[in-house]
Design a protein around this motif. Structure first.
Motif, short mmCIF file in Angstrom:
data_model
loop_
_atom_site.label_atom_id
_atom_site.label_comp_id
_atom_site.label_asym_id
_atom_site.label_seq_id
_atom_site.Cartn_x
_atom_site.Cartn_y
_atom_site.Cartn_z
N LEU A 144 -13.03 35.61 33.13
CA LEU A 144 -14.40 35.85 33.55
C LEU A 144 -14.61 37.34 33.79
N TYR A 145 -15.86 37.79 33.62
CA TYR A 145 -16.19 39.19 33.88
C TYR A 145 -16.59 39.34 35.35
N PRO A 146 -15.82 40.07 36.15
CA PRO A 146 -16.03 40.11 37.60
C PRO A 146 -17.37 40.70 38.03
N THR A 147 -17.95 41.60 37.24
CA THR A 147 -19.20 42.26 37.64
C THR A 147 -20.43 41.50 37.18
N LEU A 148 -20.24 40.41 36.44
CA LEU A 148 -21.37 39.56 36.05
C LEU A 148 -21.46 38.38 37.01
N THR A 149 -22.64 37.80 37.12
CA THR A 149 -22.80 36.61 37.95
C THR A 149 -22.19 35.41 37.23
N ALA A 150 -22.06 34.31 37.98
CA ALA A 150 -21.53 33.08 37.38
C ALA A 150 -22.38 32.66 36.19
N LEU B 156 -23.55 31.97 30.40
CA LEU B 156 -24.48 32.19 29.28
C LEU B 156 -23.80 32.99 28.17
N PHE B 157 -23.00 33.97 28.56
CA PHE B 157 -22.28 34.77 27.55
C PHE B 157 -21.28 33.92 26.77
N PHE B 158 -20.44 33.17 27.51
CA PHE B 158 -19.44 32.35 26.81
C PHE B 158 -20.08 31.24 26.00
N GLY B 159 -21.17 30.68 26.51
CA GLY B 159 -21.88 29.66 25.76
C GLY B 159 -22.45 30.19 24.46
N SER B 160 -22.91 31.46 24.48
CA SER B 160 -23.47 32.05 23.26
C SER B 160 -22.39 32.26 22.21
N LEU B 161 -21.13 32.47 22.64
CA LEU B 161 -20.03 32.62 21.70
C LEU B 161 -19.78 31.33 20.92
N TYR B 162 -20.10 30.18 21.54
CA TYR B 162 -19.94 28.90 20.87
C TYR B 162 -21.13 28.58 19.97
N GLY B 163 -22.15 29.44 20.00
CA GLY B 163 -23.32 29.20 19.16
C GLY B 163 -24.23 28.10 19.68
N LEU B 164 -24.19 27.84 20.98
CA LEU B 164 -25.01 26.78 21.55
C LEU B 164 -26.47 27.24 21.68
N LYS B 165 -27.39 26.33 21.42
CA LYS B 165 -28.81 26.64 21.54
C LYS B 165 -29.17 26.87 23.00
N GLN B 166 -30.11 27.79 23.22
CA GLN B 166 -30.42 28.23 24.58
C GLN B 166 -30.86 27.09 25.50
N GLY C 289 -14.82 27.16 29.77
CA GLY C 289 -14.01 26.66 28.66
C GLY C 289 -14.43 25.32 28.11
N THR C 290 -15.46 24.71 28.74
CA THR C 290 -15.83 23.36 28.33
C THR C 290 -17.32 23.20 28.00
N LEU C 291 -18.06 24.30 27.96
CA LEU C 291 -19.50 24.23 27.70
C LEU C 291 -19.83 23.57 26.37
N HIS C 292 -18.94 23.72 25.39
CA HIS C 292 -19.21 23.20 24.03
C HIS C 292 -18.67 21.79 23.83
N ASN C 293 -18.27 21.15 24.94
CA ASN C 293 -17.80 19.76 24.88
C ASN C 293 -16.67 19.60 23.86
N PRO C 294 -15.53 20.27 24.08
CA PRO C 294 -14.44 20.27 23.09
C PRO C 294 -13.80 18.90 22.91
N LYS C 295 -13.27 18.67 21.71
CA LYS C 295 -12.51 17.43 21.45
C LYS C 295 -11.14 17.50 22.11
#
Length: 250
Positions: free
Chosen positions: A90-96, A101-111, A151-157
């Motif tokens: 996690l990035y310590p200077t960013l909020t939860a 939102l950043f990690f979710g965007s890496l998975y290509g999830l719709k907003q 680590g689980t925002l994209h609902n991994p298999k």
């Protein structure tokens, strides 16, 4: 039973090392399992998970995840798996919420889906009122819970977990375990390492005990206890198979 992970004769030797960190491991893991990989320090647990999650390459041998080979389908495998390392990713200077939102965007999830998923996960983990607080203000347990959500925002298999409850309070531990059990019920196979043997005995549906890079036993927690004479719990089995020698590593 349907295997989601199949491992065949997997080896890993690091450069300048005399010994194999993973030594001829073959293992099949069913899609519905919560599978514990347990062993002393230096047994090869993290190396095995690092190979399966694509962080390092095997020296030899092969494995598939959901029928896909990392040599041919590495990008597809990355879309199927989640990885929650022992260290906070996690990035310590960013909020939860900014982190998620950043990690979710890496998975290509719709907003719209991403915001809904984050809000639901923060609520489940008791972090809603801290969503706009910076991570460096969080306690260890709060960071651990947020790390798991990321680590689980994209609902991994398949979800790879390395010591997911280390250093957390009892309440955080329960929240993490409940969250993981719910994920598993929804169809996520969980591969888990831990030094908490009593936790593993309750949490895991199946376990492999490894030492010096080799598998020494596999089975359900109940089966493993039954296999070792005079064993009353998983800790007794673990000591019987791996010995009492201290495994300090520097």
């Amino acid at each position: 039973m349907e295997n989601i992970i199949e491992i065949k004769n997997l080896y890993k030797k690091y450069k300048n090392s005399e010994d194999f960190s993973v030594n001829d491991i073959s293992l099949n893991i069913d899609k519905n399992e919560i599978y514990g990989i347990l062993g002393p320090n230096g047994a090869g647990k993290t190396t095995l998970i690092s190979m399966l999650s694509g962080l390092i390459k095997p020296t030899s041998g092969s494995f598939t995840i959901n029928g896909l080979s990392p040599k041919k389908d590495s990008s597809k495998i990355k879309q199927l798996i989640g990885v929650v390392p022992q260290e906070y990713a996690l990035y310590p200077t960013l909020t939860a919420k900014e982190n998620l939102l950043f990690f979710g965007s890496l998975y290509g999830l719709k907003q719209a889906y991403l915001h809904k998923t984050i809000d639901e996960a923060l609520e489940l983990m008791g972090l809603t009122k801290f969503a706009d607080k910076k991570i460096d203000q969080f306690s260890g347990g709060m960071k651990r819970r947020c790390n798991l959500i990321a680590g689980t925002l994209h609902n991994p298999k398949v979800l790879f977990l390395d010591e997911p409850t280390v250093g957390v309070d009892v309440q955080s531990k329960k929240a993490i375990i409940d969250y993981l059990l719910d994920l598993n019920k929804k169809g996520t196979c969980i591969i888990y390492t831990s030094h908490h043997l009593s936790e593993a005995e309750e949490f895991c549906t199946k376990i492999a005990i490894i030492d010096h890079g080799k598998i020494h036993a596999t089975g359900t927690p109940e089966e493993l206890v039954q296999k070792v004479a005079s064993a009353e719990n998983l800790e007794d089995v673990f000591i019987s198979l791996t010995g009492k020698e201290l495994r300090d590593v520097v």
